[in-house]
Design a protein around this motif. Sequence first.
Motif, short mmCIF file in Angstrom:
data_model
loop_
_atom_site.label_atom_id
_atom_site.label_comp_id
_atom_site.label_asym_id
_atom_site.label_seq_id
_atom_site.Cartn_x
_atom_site.Cartn_y
_atom_site.Cartn_z
N ASP A 259 0.83 -1.22 0.00
CA ASP A 259 0.00 0.00 0.00
C ASP A 259 0.86 1.26 0.00
N VAL A 260 2.01 1.18 0.63
CA VAL A 260 2.81 2.39 0.85
C VAL A 260 4.04 2.43 -0.05
N PHE A 261 4.67 1.28 -0.25
CA PHE A 261 5.96 1.27 -0.93
C PHE A 261 5.86 0.71 -2.33
N LEU A 268 13.26 1.61 -2.80
CA LEU A 268 11.84 1.76 -2.51
C LEU A 268 11.44 3.22 -2.64
N TYR A 269 10.20 3.45 -2.99
CA TYR A 269 9.66 4.80 -3.10
C TYR A 269 8.39 4.88 -2.29
N CYS A 270 8.21 6.01 -1.63
CA CYS A 270 6.93 6.24 -0.96
C CYS A 270 6.60 7.72 -1.01
N HIS A 271 5.35 8.02 -0.78
CA HIS A 271 4.92 9.41 -0.68
C HIS A 271 5.19 9.94 0.71
N LEU A 272 5.47 11.23 0.76
CA LEU A 272 5.56 11.89 2.05
C LEU A 272 4.59 13.07 1.98
N GLY A 283 10.48 21.83 8.81
CA GLY A 283 10.06 21.16 10.03
C GLY A 283 10.53 19.72 10.03
N THR A 284 9.93 18.93 10.87
CA THR A 284 10.30 17.52 10.98
C THR A 284 9.12 16.66 10.54
N ALA A 285 9.37 15.68 9.69
CA ALA A 285 8.29 14.80 9.22
C ALA A 285 8.64 13.34 9.47
N GLN A 286 7.59 12.55 9.60
CA GLN A 286 7.76 11.10 9.78
C GLN A 286 7.73 10.42 8.43
N VAL A 287 8.75 9.62 8.15
CA VAL A 287 8.76 8.83 6.91
C VAL A 287 8.57 7.37 7.28
N PRO A 288 7.61 6.71 6.64
CA PRO A 288 7.46 5.28 6.93
C PRO A 288 8.60 4.51 6.26
N THR A 289 9.14 3.50 6.93
CA THR A 289 10.10 2.59 6.29
C THR A 289 9.63 1.18 6.61
N MET A 290 10.24 0.20 5.98
CA MET A 290 9.87 -1.19 6.25
C MET A 290 10.25 -1.58 7.68
N MET A 291 11.07 -0.76 8.31
CA MET A 291 11.48 -1.08 9.69
C MET A 291 10.94 -0.07 10.69
N LEU A 326 15.75 4.18 0.27
CA LEU A 326 14.33 4.56 0.27
C LEU A 326 14.22 6.02 -0.12
N TYR A 327 13.35 6.32 -1.07
CA TYR A 327 13.12 7.71 -1.47
C TYR A 327 11.72 8.11 -1.05
N ALA A 328 11.64 9.15 -0.25
CA ALA A 328 10.34 9.71 0.13
C ALA A 328 10.13 10.94 -0.74
#
Length: 380
Positions: A259-261, A268-272, A283-291, A326-328
């Motif tokens: 769904d995400v990656f 891997l690519y995901c949206h941020l 600012g600071t953002a949360q990036v999802p990773t597989m871990m 991983l690229y966000a």
Amino acid sequence: MSKRDYYEILGVARNATDPQIKSAYRKLALKHHPDRNPGDAAAEEEFKAAAEAYAIISDPEKRSAYDRFGHAGVSGAAAGGFDPNAFAGFEDIFGNLGDLFGFGDMFGGRRRRGGPQRGSDLRYDLEISFEESFTGSETSIQIPREETCETCKGSGAAAGSAPEVCAQCKGSGQLRFQQGFLTVARPCSTCRGIGKVISKPCQACRGAGRVGRERKITAKIPAGIATGQRLRLYGEGEHGSAGGPPGDLYVVVHVQDHDVFHREEDDLYCHLTVSYPMLAMGGTAQVPTMMGDEQIKIPAGTQIGARFKLRGKGMPNVSGRGHGDLYAITRLAIPKTLTKEQKHLLEELAKTMPQETLDTSESDEAAAKPFFEKVKDIFG
Ligand SMILES: [Zn+2]
Ligand SMILES: [Zn+2]
């Protein structure tokens, strides 16, 4: 050792036509087929080399890439960057030979039955989750296959008896007929070409010497495996007959989408998804990773479609060569509804930003393209 030229392997000219290539490969495949050369490693190598060469040269796109760049142009296609024995890069060759040339029939019809025969290769399609491809897993699969009958040890004859030499053909499996000047051999109808007859068939297999069994087999799925890659489990195919070696089992892996990656090679690519104030002010953002989630810093003035690279947070390489990245990629969250206060603040903001002062060249281009288009841009 340098890789042999594909045209040389097939024994055709560089401008050979498709029928010439097909015919050359067919001859080589027939000559070196493992079924015809049981236990002959050199023949198997020749067979594989021919299969690999044919896989490239018979495909117009791969052939033109090979013509222009040599092995480097098609290395991904043919060898897969992995042990080619475990992950046959010539994926479909074993499986397709039958389809392409009617191998089964050809051998079944011509080959004397009764001699040692290698068991058939089997194919099993295995679907795994994205997570399983990331971590690797061990999975047990149930496959139906033909095995040697334990009761008669494959002879097909009941206990205390043995197959007897066919009286009709004296064991040759063939009967010869005179037709004009020609002598024509036909399979013996009494023993159906086997050369032996079983008067008292084994009860367990009804004289076939083989029985169908469901087997549970454990397959180790290496971390980083991708859709279309194939595991070869040696000797887990169908049992051979008359002492012939077993075939192999090919497990063809299909990895479910995530769904995400999104995976490209080992990256891997995901949206941020971030707010306008965050992009503008940082600012600071949360990036999802597989871990699990990671925090990253978003600098002020970040554009939509900007890429943040998280080194080593991609997929593991299936050959054990580390991890991809991983690229966000940033995209903007636009609120569907606004509170009165937010609306007021945005109006105030808008007044400070007359349309003509907006520099939209960069963000417009990035925003207009769909996500995976951008992914393509990155790699050119
Ligand atoms: Zn039996
Ligand atoms: Zn016979």
